[in-house]
Design a protein around this motif. Structure first.
Motif, PDB file in Angstrom:
ATOM      1  N   ASP A  36       0.843  -1.191   0.000  1.00 42.85           N
ATOM      2  CA  ASP A  36       0.000   0.000   0.000  1.00 42.85           C
ATOM      3  C   ASP A  36       0.881   1.245   0.000  1.00 42.85           C
ATOM      4  O   ASP A  36       2.115   1.160  -0.052  1.00 42.85           O
ATOM      5  N   VAL A  55      -4.132  -3.190  -3.519  1.00 43.45           N
ATOM      6  CA  VAL A  55      -4.702  -2.190  -2.611  1.00 43.45           C
ATOM      7  C   VAL A  55      -4.691  -0.853  -3.331  1.00 43.45           C
ATOM      8  O   VAL A  55      -3.645  -0.439  -3.858  1.00 43.45           O
ATOM      9  N   SER A  83      -5.301   3.467  -3.638  1.00 42.23           N
ATOM     10  CA  SER A  83      -4.734   4.566  -2.857  1.00 42.23           C
ATOM     11  C   SER A  83      -5.589   4.938  -1.644  1.00 42.23           C
ATOM     12  O   SER A  83      -5.109   5.616  -0.730  1.00 42.23           O
ATOM     13  N   GLY A  87      -6.836   2.573   0.268  1.00 43.40           N
ATOM     14  CA  GLY A  87      -6.701   1.457   1.193  1.00 43.40           C
ATOM     15  C   GLY A  87      -7.679   0.322   0.980  1.00 43.40           C
ATOM     16  O   GLY A  87      -7.669  -0.655   1.742  1.00 43.40           O
ATOM     17  N   ALA A 103     -11.060  -0.540   3.508  1.00 40.26           N
ATOM     18  CA  ALA A 103      -9.790  -0.134   4.110  1.00 40.26           C
ATOM     19  C   ALA A 103      -9.802  -0.449   5.601  1.00 40.26           C
ATOM     20  O   ALA A 103     -10.819  -0.271   6.290  1.00 40.26           O
TER      21      ALA A 103
END
Length: 390
Positions: free
Chosen positions: A279, A338, A340, A342, A362
């Motif tokens: 991530d 993943v 941006s 999350g 996320a």
């Protein structure tokens, strides 16, 4: 021996790229789809020779909005995929029925039965693919040496001394500039690959239950010859006929035989790792199919494992987060990505064998949020690899 792509690969790149640039958006061979925003999801449809494209925010249970597929694409058993710095799409292909492997590049935003920018045969059985990501701002100044975009492919080639290897290309090159192989890296059927912003490679090994990190070797510059001072010429004797010299063959680079910087094993709850990604904070996500026969609620069952960025002062123990349990529906995950924000995407198949992409919010995997019900995208075929438009 290093696998080589076909001899005409470089010429094909130049010819097709020039043609594509001159006719982009107005051709019969290249279709340009809508302006897919970042977070658009792509998935390989391995048994239907296609790439599925899912619009960000599509409702749960929906299928792809667009696809890349058809005879012109040359897709043949697509495995894993990655985007380069200009968002062109690269796909590894392997067809077990013919033992044929291809590396294919598509123009950014291409859809439909498109002609690829490049389609070249490579030896071995390629799976995971990763390309160095865009550098964080600020970018290097124009006076700095350009940083090459490097592509890493996980490959198994039974014809070589060390069949399990990582092939290293500069994107657009006609052959690998190097490979990582040998007893020290101890690769064993590598599958998923990822590269972080600091130049580290992460690779999952299907056999041996390991995930390893290596430092990315960069291409060595071609040495410049040192000029020598020519002596004052003297009268030359009558020349004699010399035999035609035999050209010196280009040496094949010796594989880099290096130890990994770290290795995750079964003691870290890694059992059958297939895919790996990072991530924006550098956390490591691993798609793990678990131990065959383990129940979904078992610590040895299928899971998404999350480890923090590596710190040599703090050895790894257990994952800091873990998505597992019967409610997750995880069955045999093959890849993980993943975005941006999350959000976690997992390539998988249902118990009935239908391809599916599970979507977890996320922060999933923290205590109390491990055994959670995902939303999903439906796939018209078997899903192996997934990728997100950066």
């Amino acid at each position: 021996m290093l696998p080589r792509v076909s001899a005409g690969f470089l010429l094909l790149i130049l010819a097709v790229a020039i043609a594509a640039c001159s006719r982009l958006g107005n051709t019969t061979g290249i279709n340009v789809g809508p302006d897919f925003p970042s977070k658009t999801l792509y998935a390989t449809n391995s048994n239907q020779n296609a790439i599925s494209i899912y619009s960000n925010g599509s409702k749960s249970g929906s299928g792809p909005s667009y696809q890349i597929g058809g005879g012109s694409t040359t897709l043949n058993g697509p495995q894993y995929l990655a985007f380069d710095r200009v968002q062109n799409l690269w796909v590894t292909n392997y067809n077990p029925a013919t033992d044929a492997a291809l590396l294919i590049q598509f123009q950014a935003l291409a859809t439909g039965n498109v002609v690829p920018l490049t389609s070249a045969a490579i030896s071995g059985r390629p799976r995971g693919i990763a390309i160095t990501p865009r550098l964080p701002s600020p970018e290097p100044s124009s006076s700095s040496s350009p940083i090459p975009s490097i592509m890493v492919i996980a490959d198994v080639d039974p014809t070589t001394k060390y069949p399990s290897q990582l092939l290293l290309f500069t994107t657009g090159a006609s052959s690998p500039y190097q490979e990582i192989a040998g007893p020290k890296p101890s690769l064993n059927i590598p599958s998923g690959v990822a590269i972080d912003h600091t130049g580290h490679i992460y690779v999952t090994n299907l056999i041996g239950s390991t995930v390893k990190q290596f430092m990315l070797p960069t291409p060595s510059p071609t040495p410049k010859p040192t000029p020598t001072v020519s002596p004052t010429p003297t009268p030359s004797p009558t020349p004699s006929v010399s035999p035609t010299p035999t050209p010196t063959p280009t040496p094949t680079p010796t594989p880099i035989n290096i130890f990994p910087l770290f290795t995750l094993t079964a003691k870290n709850e890694v059992h059958t790792p297939t895919g790996v990604t990072l991530d924006t904070a550098g956390n490591i996500y691993i798609a793990d199919q678990g131990v065959r026969g383990a129940s979904c609620n078992s610590n040895e069952g299928p899971a998404i494992l999350v480890f923090p960025p590596f710190d040599k002062k703090i050895p790894y123990t257990k994952p800091i987060r873990k998505i597992y349990g019967c409610a997750t529906l995880l069955n045999a995950p093959t890849d993980v990505k993943v975005n941006s924000a999350g959000v976690i995407y997992v390539a998988d198949s249902t118990a009935a064998g239908t391809g599916v992409i599970y979507i977890f919010p996320a922060g999933s995997g923290t205590p109390g949020h491990q055994n959670i019900v995902p939303t999903n995208y439906h796939s018209p075929g078997t899903v192996t690899g997934i990728g997100i438009v950066p």
